[in-house]
Design a protein around this motif. Sequence first.
Motif, PDB file in Angstrom:
ATOM      1  N   ASP A 114       0.395  -1.264  -0.109  1.00 17.06           N
ATOM      2  CA  ASP A 114       0.339   0.050   0.052  1.00 17.06           C
ATOM      3  C   ASP A 114       1.029   1.202  -0.181  1.00 17.06           C
ATOM      4  OD1 ASP A 114       0.555  -0.647   2.743  1.00 17.06           O
ATOM      5  OD2 ASP A 114      -1.383  -0.594   3.556  1.00 17.06           O
ATOM      6  N   PHE A 115       0.491   2.218  -0.394  1.00 15.85           N
ATOM      7  CA  PHE A 115       1.312   3.423  -0.795  1.00 15.85           C
ATOM      8  C   PHE A 115       0.320   3.987  -0.610  1.00 15.85           C
ATOM      9  CE2 PHE A 115       3.102   0.861  -3.550  1.00 15.85           C
ATOM     10  CZ  PHE A 115       4.534   1.123  -3.659  1.00 15.85           C
ATOM     11  N   GLY A 116       0.436   4.989   0.480  1.00 17.25           N
ATOM     12  CA  GLY A 116      -0.880   6.619   0.914  1.00 17.25           C
ATOM     13  C   GLY A 116      -0.287   7.536   2.580  1.00 17.25           C
ATOM     14  N   PHE A 117      -1.522   7.462   3.202  1.00 15.53           N
ATOM     15  CA  PHE A 117      -1.305   8.187   4.240  1.00 15.53           C
ATOM     16  C   PHE A 117      -2.585   7.386   4.967  1.00 15.53           C
ATOM     17  CE2 PHE A 117      -3.873  11.532   6.407  1.00 15.53           C
ATOM     18  CZ  PHE A 117      -2.671  11.731   7.015  1.00 15.53           C
ATOM     19  N   THR A 118      -2.008   7.613   6.287  1.00 10.71           N
ATOM     20  CA  THR A 118      -2.966   6.912   7.570  1.00 10.71           C
ATOM     21  C   THR A 118      -3.526   8.117   8.574  1.00 10.71           C
ATOM     22  OG1 THR A 118      -1.834   4.805   7.950  1.00 10.71           O
ATOM     23  CG2 THR A 118      -2.904   5.488   9.744  1.00 10.71           C
ATOM     24  N   ASP A 119      -4.090   8.085   8.489  1.00 13.04           N
ATOM     25  CA  ASP A 119      -5.647   9.525   9.280  1.00 13.04           C
ATOM     26  C   ASP A 119      -5.962   9.320  10.309  1.00 13.04           C
ATOM     27  OD1 ASP A 119      -7.263  11.771   9.962  1.00 13.04           O
ATOM     28  OD2 ASP A 119      -8.197  11.635   8.150  1.00 13.04           O
ATOM     29  N   GLN A 127     -10.557   4.136  14.437  1.00 15.34           N
ATOM     30  CA  GLN A 127      -9.067   3.548  14.723  1.00 15.34           C
ATOM     31  C   GLN A 127      -8.747   4.455  12.742  1.00 15.34           C
ATOM     32  OE1 GLN A 127      -7.552   2.044  15.959  1.00 15.34           O
ATOM     33  NE2 GLN A 127      -9.233   0.608  17.480  1.00 15.34           N
ATOM     34  N   PRO A 128      -7.810   4.833  13.358  1.00 15.06           N
ATOM     35  CA  PRO A 128      -7.022   5.149  12.590  1.00 15.06           C
ATOM     36  C   PRO A 128      -7.165   4.459  11.096  1.00 15.06           C
ATOM     37  CG  PRO A 128      -5.729   5.117  14.150  1.00 15.06           C
ATOM     38  CD  PRO A 128      -6.521   4.630  14.455  1.00 15.06           C
ATOM     39  N   SER A 129      -7.371   5.233   9.890  1.00 17.88           N
ATOM     40  CA  SER A 129      -7.921   5.199   8.537  1.00 17.88           C
ATOM     41  C   SER A 129      -6.975   5.469   7.779  1.00 17.88           C
ATOM     42  CB  SER A 129      -8.959   5.216   8.415  1.00 17.88           C
ATOM     43  OG  SER A 129     -10.294   4.964   9.451  1.00 17.88           O
ATOM     44  N   GLY A 130      -6.956   4.210   6.612  1.00 18.98           N
ATOM     45  CA  GLY A 130      -6.011   4.805   5.220  1.00 18.98           C
ATOM     46  C   GLY A 130      -6.564   5.610   4.474  1.00 18.98           C
ATOM     47  N   ALA A 131      -6.261   6.633   4.044  1.00 19.97           N
ATOM     48  CA  ALA A 131      -6.288   7.648   3.343  1.00 19.97           C
ATOM     49  C   ALA A 131      -5.366   7.604   1.784  1.00 19.97           C
ATOM     50  CB  ALA A 131      -6.151   9.307   3.973  1.00 19.97           C
ATOM     51  N   CYS A 133      -4.840   6.813  -1.303  1.00 23.03           N
ATOM     52  CA  CYS A 133      -4.339   5.479  -1.079  1.00 23.03           C
ATOM     53  C   CYS A 133      -4.148   4.180  -2.206  1.00 23.03           C
ATOM     54  CB  CYS A 133      -3.985   4.449   0.021  1.00 23.03           C
ATOM     55  SG  CYS A 133      -5.550   4.290   0.240  1.00 23.03           S
ATOM     56  N   ILE A 134      -3.540   3.832  -2.532  1.00 24.75           N
ATOM     57  CA  ILE A 134      -3.323   2.640  -3.469  1.00 24.75           C
ATOM     58  C   ILE A 134      -2.728   1.273  -2.842  1.00 24.75           C
ATOM     59  CG2 ILE A 134      -3.058   3.491  -5.871  1.00 24.75           C
ATOM     60  CD1 ILE A 134      -0.401   2.745  -6.025  1.00 24.75           C
ATOM     61  N   PHE A 135      -3.599  -0.121  -3.176  1.00 29.23           N
ATOM     62  CA  PHE A 135      -3.102  -0.885  -2.319  1.00 29.23           C
ATOM     63  C   PHE A 135      -3.762  -2.148  -3.218  1.00 29.23           C
ATOM     64  CE2 PHE A 135      -7.105   0.332  -0.778  1.00 29.23           C
ATOM     65  CZ  PHE A 135      -7.898  -0.764  -0.539  1.00 29.23           C
ATOM     66  N   MET A 136      -3.265  -3.334  -2.480  1.00 35.74           N
ATOM     67  CA  MET A 136      -3.321  -4.465  -2.980  1.00 35.74           C
ATOM     68  C   MET A 136      -3.987  -5.454  -1.543  1.00 35.74           C
ATOM     69  SD  MET A 136      -2.960  -8.817  -3.302  1.00 35.74           S
ATOM     70  CE  MET A 136      -3.989  -9.055  -4.478  1.00 35.74           C
ATOM     71  N   GLN A 137      -4.603  -6.208  -1.855  1.00 42.76           N
ATOM     72  CA  GLN A 137      -5.737  -6.741  -0.781  1.00 42.76           C
ATOM     73  C   GLN A 137      -5.258  -8.570  -0.672  1.00 42.76           C
ATOM     74  OE1 GLN A 137      -9.005  -4.951  -0.497  1.00 42.76           O
ATOM     75  NE2 GLN A 137      -9.490  -4.418   1.493  1.00 42.76           N
ATOM     76  N   PRO A 138      -4.539  -9.085   0.056  1.00 47.49           N
ATOM     77  CA  PRO A 138      -4.521 -10.591  -0.542  1.00 47.49           C
ATOM     78  C   PRO A 138      -5.403 -11.991  -0.155  1.00 47.49           C
ATOM     79  CG  PRO A 138      -2.935  -9.823   1.390  1.00 47.49           C
ATOM     80  CD  PRO A 138      -3.808  -8.481   0.415  1.00 47.49           C
ATOM     81  N   TYR A 210       4.662   0.744   2.264  1.00 51.07           N
ATOM     82  CA  TYR A 210       4.048  -0.554   2.954  1.00 51.07           C
ATOM     83  C   TYR A 210       4.436  -1.736   2.449  1.00 51.07           C
ATOM     84  CZ  TYR A 210       3.573   2.288   7.354  1.00 51.07           C
ATOM     85  OH  TYR A 210       3.367   3.117   8.036  1.00 51.07           O
ATOM     86  N   ILE A 211       5.062  -3.175   2.596  1.00 51.59           N
ATOM     87  CA  ILE A 211       4.724  -3.258   1.634  1.00 51.59           C
ATOM     88  C   ILE A 211       4.596  -4.755   3.258  1.00 51.59           C
ATOM     89  CG2 ILE A 211       5.743  -6.532   1.207  1.00 51.59           C
ATOM     90  CD1 ILE A 211       7.958  -4.883  -0.203  1.00 51.59           C
ATOM     91  N   ALA A 212       3.653  -5.201   3.821  1.00 47.48           N
ATOM     92  CA  ALA A 212       3.057  -6.226   4.839  1.00 47.48           C
ATOM     93  C   ALA A 212       2.385  -5.870   5.758  1.00 47.48           C
ATOM     94  CB  ALA A 212       4.087  -7.235   4.539  1.00 47.48           C
ATOM     95  N   ARG A 213       2.076  -4.144   5.714  1.00 46.23           N
ATOM     96  CA  ARG A 213       1.512  -3.315   6.409  1.00 46.23           C
ATOM     97  C   ARG A 213       0.162  -3.061   5.876  1.00 46.23           C
ATOM     98  NH1 ARG A 213       4.152   0.704  10.895  1.00 46.23           N
ATOM     99  NH2 ARG A 213       1.527   1.813  11.437  1.00 46.23           N
ATOM    100  N   SER A 214      -1.050  -2.943   6.908  1.00 41.92           N
ATOM    101  CA  SER A 214      -1.728  -1.877   6.240  1.00 41.92           C
ATOM    102  C   SER A 214      -2.137  -0.392   6.567  1.00 41.92           C
ATOM    103  CB  SER A 214      -3.322  -2.237   6.917  1.00 41.92           C
ATOM    104  OG  SER A 214      -4.161  -1.487   6.920  1.00 41.92           O
ATOM    105  N   LEU A 215      -2.647   0.087   5.987  1.00 42.03           N
ATOM    106  CA  LEU A 215      -2.654   2.000   6.432  1.00 42.03           C
ATOM    107  C   LEU A 215      -3.413   2.411   7.322  1.00 42.03           C
ATOM    108  CD1 LEU A 215      -2.505   3.502   2.783  1.00 42.03           C
ATOM    109  CD2 LEU A 215      -0.776   3.432   4.001  1.00 42.03           C
ATOM    110  N   TYR A 216      -5.075   0.902   7.902  1.00 41.21           N
ATOM    111  CA  TYR A 216      -5.607   1.092   8.505  1.00 41.21           C
ATOM    112  C   TYR A 216      -4.909   0.248   9.865  1.00 41.21           C
ATOM    113  CZ  TYR A 216      -9.101   2.034   4.963  1.00 41.21           C
ATOM    114  OH  TYR A 216     -10.084   2.436   4.617  1.00 41.21           O
ATOM    115  N   ASP A 217      -5.091   1.141  11.340  1.00 42.33           N
ATOM    116  CA  ASP A 217      -4.403   0.728  11.681  1.00 42.33           C
ATOM    117  C   ASP A 217      -4.787  -0.886  13.090  1.00 42.33           C
ATOM    118  OD1 ASP A 217      -2.039   2.886  12.217  1.00 42.33           O
ATOM    119  OD2 ASP A 217      -2.177   3.549  13.292  1.00 42.33           O
TER     120      ASP A 217
END
Length: 959
Positions: A114-119, A127-131, A133-138, A210-217
């Motif tokens: 994922d590439f983006g920002f955690t709000d 909870q702190p949220s992704g914003a 962004c682009i990402f891949m959900q495996p 990141y690799i292997a980490r979500s933008l959502y805490d």
Amino acid sequence: MNIVNRIGRCLLLGSCAALIAAQLNASAANLVHRYSFDDDGTGTNIVDSVGGPDWNGIMPNGGDLFSSPGQVTLLATGPNYVQFPSGILSNYTALTIDIWATLGSLPNDCFLWDFGFTDTNVLSGGQPSGAYCIFMQPRNGQLAISGTSPSWQATQTTGGAGDLSFQTVHITGVYNPPAGYMALYKNGELVSQNTGLTVQLSSISNVVNYIARSLYDADAYIDVMVDEYRIWDGALNSLEVAGCEVAGPNTVGSAADAGTVTGITVQVPFFQLTQGGQMTAAVMAQASNLGYQVEIGRLCTFTSGNENVITVDGSGRVTAVGEGSTTLTAQYGDVSNAVVITVVQPASILVHRYSFNDAPGSLMAEDSVSGATWNGNLPAGGTFTGTELQLDAASQQYVQLPADILSDYAAVTIDAWATFPTTLPGTGWFWGIGDTGSTGAGKNYIYAQPSGGIIAITGADPGWSGPEQTANGFGNLSLKTNVHLTAVFNPTAGWIAVYTNGVLKGKHTAVTWQLTDVTDVFAYIGKSLYNNDPYISVNLDEFRMYNGALTSQGIAIADLAGPDATPSGITNGPGELVSLTLQGPTTLEWKQVGSVKLLANYTDLENFDLAGNSVFPPAGLSITSSDTNVIAYTNGIVTAVNPGSSTITANYQGITKEVTITVVHAPTPTLAHRYSFSETSGATVADSINPSGEWDGTLPNGGTFADGKLALDSTLQQHVQLPAGILSNYANVTIEAWASFGTLPVNSCFFSFGDVNEGGVGRYYLFASPQVGRICIGGGDPGWQFEQAPAAVGNWSGRTDLHITAVYNPTAHYIALYTNGVLGSINTAETYPLSVVSNMFSYIGKSLYTADPYGNYTLDEFRIYNGALSPDEVSATETLGPDQVLNPVQSVTLKVSVANGNVTLSWPADATGFKLETRSSLTSGDWTEISDPAAQQVDDEWRVTVPKSGDSQFFRIVK
């Protein structure tokens, strides 16, 4: 948090035009970052062998680079992950990500990349949220992109590649917004696409990557071993992806590795279309080095055997124009293949009609078209008034229609007139047709949600996991009266659309779910298929269902007729075209957008907007701009690119209409407040424009003056407080600053003007968030629920002497953010007037949200203009710098120099808003603006260079 229940499934088949030569000779993508996970001696540094050490990744919580050379092992228990530098995707318009990996057991909510920002603003969703962004959900094998915060509010995705748990895979994600698609490949094979992509990469902040980490805490980490990770600037095509699969993770592959294409097959979703319908063809190719077929539609050329039957564009999009049969041919190099397409006349039939004029006290809603078999029931009652049925949410009242009401329809139109007398709950449904699973969740359904302005279709269980394919844009219907809402589901033609009061409001043109995927066990009005969702209060005037897709013209005829009539034109068409009228704005401000309407008058329908009300542009309709450097035209919208004039020309069925639009310079704003921070000490910052001291700022917690600058320390909560009401009575405002930024915490504010409610939450404000590079205006309480903003431009942490210009121009309906004189992002659909900003509090370096942190800032200059700076004025202030202001002169001197057969004309850079004109006589004739070439700013002046013509020429600059 659960993300996938808010994201949509998109088209599996589709293509975008590309020249064959481009595939044969060169790639449009460049490899810019490559991580092969060879240890550099530190054990934590992830080396970029292409981009260099500035783009090396790190493992903040460790990971294993030693056990298997050329591979990194990341464990969820660490939690291990790889982090890449901020800004790694900067300025890309298209992007490809390649990864070779082995995954362990995957939790439901996790990201592979994922590439983006955690709000971290907990007010915006807990909870702190992704914003942004682009990402891949495996876990479900999806790509996604979102230009919002939090991202789940408006995410565009591909369909899924399935659960990747315990698989060793090569995953390729292609994000290509300029071409309108996003594609997901697994082991070199295309598994899904979204060909309706609209979010641009400029909307992605890529502050944390990141690799292997979500933008959502709240999301989980994963177990994964990664062999190779690559980032390409540009979109790999399908043969290049397949070539990378053949070459493997240790060699950078190309299309040549896939071998020679030996044969192709055209594939279409339907061999029969109704007139006016559309679909996208795919082309499957066999290559000599591949054991599977590759979809190469983007590399082919397409032709129609008879353009009076079907037309086809360069992307393989087929439009059914007239009745008959003809061939659709795809060509790749010397290889071709064709299929036969038949077009039939469209047909829509009114099959159910509920007018709700039943007797008071009745528990039955009569179907006046198909009879008593299809009457609706009122299990919890309702109130018939003689003209409408009133359903009360508190009493959980609703209408239940019979099962199997969709029968074997390939397309359906649901048409309703209703009043919504109360504030609607967020998840309440107006109507829904589908099923409810054993857990109480809806599945395999279509629905309309009146608070979110959404219609949707899904064939999944639960429905949200499909994900849903939606059309939105009609807004919240709370407290709206006599609303005519029309939902058209035409999945065999690849689209759904929604209308209010006869006007097209939203569409989805990459639909893959079919009505055969909808299991119409239950059909409700006023009730959701999710057992825990609330009911809604609604007054029903009319509810109709048509077997088939009503045309936009038919819907307009129904709207004009109202709920008590069903003229034949609804299903039989508006009659012959009599005349056309082209309407558009005569002037636009620079950067403003406007709408163009091509009004068609038929024998049975007047003033129908062909440009704005058609799901797809009608066959044969052409609308163009004579000068795209002045006016750009797309789908009924014109954008003011640069000052000048351009003619919009519409051609349809042998009729031509024109309208000329002039792009003008906005009125030069007045510099109303200027803070230069030249004090040496004290708790006041002077406004040099207003020497009375009325608008001076104060330093409640101090600050440090030095060398004409003011330093604010976050640990001391230092900030500048400006007087209340400083923005009063402005229609537009520009806020300009030169500043340097330390490391910025999330949710810090560079400036904010607005109010605070009793809970310490900002409201009715405008602000700049420097940690993501974002400005916005919030027109409600709490403010975060009502924000309008352009895309974030990236983190300002560590930036020195950054020139920031925030233009709030509601009268021209846009907000724009410039950095160092260059436009970074713009929102051209801003609707709040500046009067919504309460401006009780005005801060530099402090947020209106009391829980938000402070930042470290060094302020050089801060200005407030009454009015909107235009792009040339922003560029001029960048050249002049923080110590000089724009010269508000109304006349300037034009200088001329001649060299090498050219004439160069110049005038001062601080004289903005002027245009250069010429004519051949000093005393007669019309002055003509010179817009090509456009004026260029060079140092401290504007310059235009034109060739000597040999004839007399006279020049002037005017405002």
